[in-house]
Enzyme design. Sequence first.
Site, mmCIF file in Angstrom:
data_model
loop_
_atom_site.group_PDB
_atom_site.id
_atom_site.type_symbol
_atom_site.label_atom_id
_atom_site.label_comp_id
_atom_site.label_asym_id
_atom_site.label_seq_id
_atom_site.Cartn_x
_atom_site.Cartn_y
_atom_site.Cartn_z
ATOM 1 N N THR A 31 0.832 -1.218 0.000
ATOM 2 C CA THR A 31 0.000 0.000 0.000
ATOM 3 C C THR A 31 0.858 1.256 0.000
ATOM 4 O O THR A 31 0.580 2.208 -0.744
ATOM 5 C CB THR A 31 -0.963 0.000 1.202
ATOM 6 O OG1 THR A 31 -1.782 -1.161 1.121
ATOM 7 C CG2 THR A 31 -1.841 1.242 1.207
ATOM 8 N N CYS A 32 1.899 1.272 0.798
ATOM 9 C CA CYS A 32 2.770 2.454 0.877
ATOM 10 C C CYS A 32 3.457 2.717 -0.462
ATOM 11 O O CYS A 32 3.545 3.857 -0.916
ATOM 12 C CB CYS A 32 3.821 2.256 1.964
ATOM 13 S SG CYS A 32 3.138 1.936 3.598
#
Length: 129
Positions: A31-32
């Site tokens: 996600t990051c």
Amino acid sequence: RTHLGAELKTGELMKGKKIVLVGVPGAFTPTCHLKHLPSYVEAAAQFTAADVQVVFVSVNDAFVMKAWGEATGATEAGIEVVADPAAELAKALGVAFEVPALGGTRAKRFAAYVDDGVVKHMVVDPGDD
């Protein structure tokens, strides 16, 4: 915090500046890496135009953060990526949590508006993705 292996004092980084400080659980995590940082890279010119520096911090070492900044285009876009290898900043901000599968202490996702070293507003993501 560290920047390419040299200690960087948070106060020195933020003195006299308007900063959006963004914390993430880890560089190169799905996600990051695929959503969070790229959205700031896309908006980097808007922050620059507003005289606001974007700084990403994660509980990783400085070399991982350097590689992440280069791999995502963040460095080229003027976004500073800073390591918090011992989670000192994460703990001080109250966003540290334990994730044994990722090596121990990490930071929750957060964003803070910091003006001359003073946190004016901070939002912590309650999610766990």
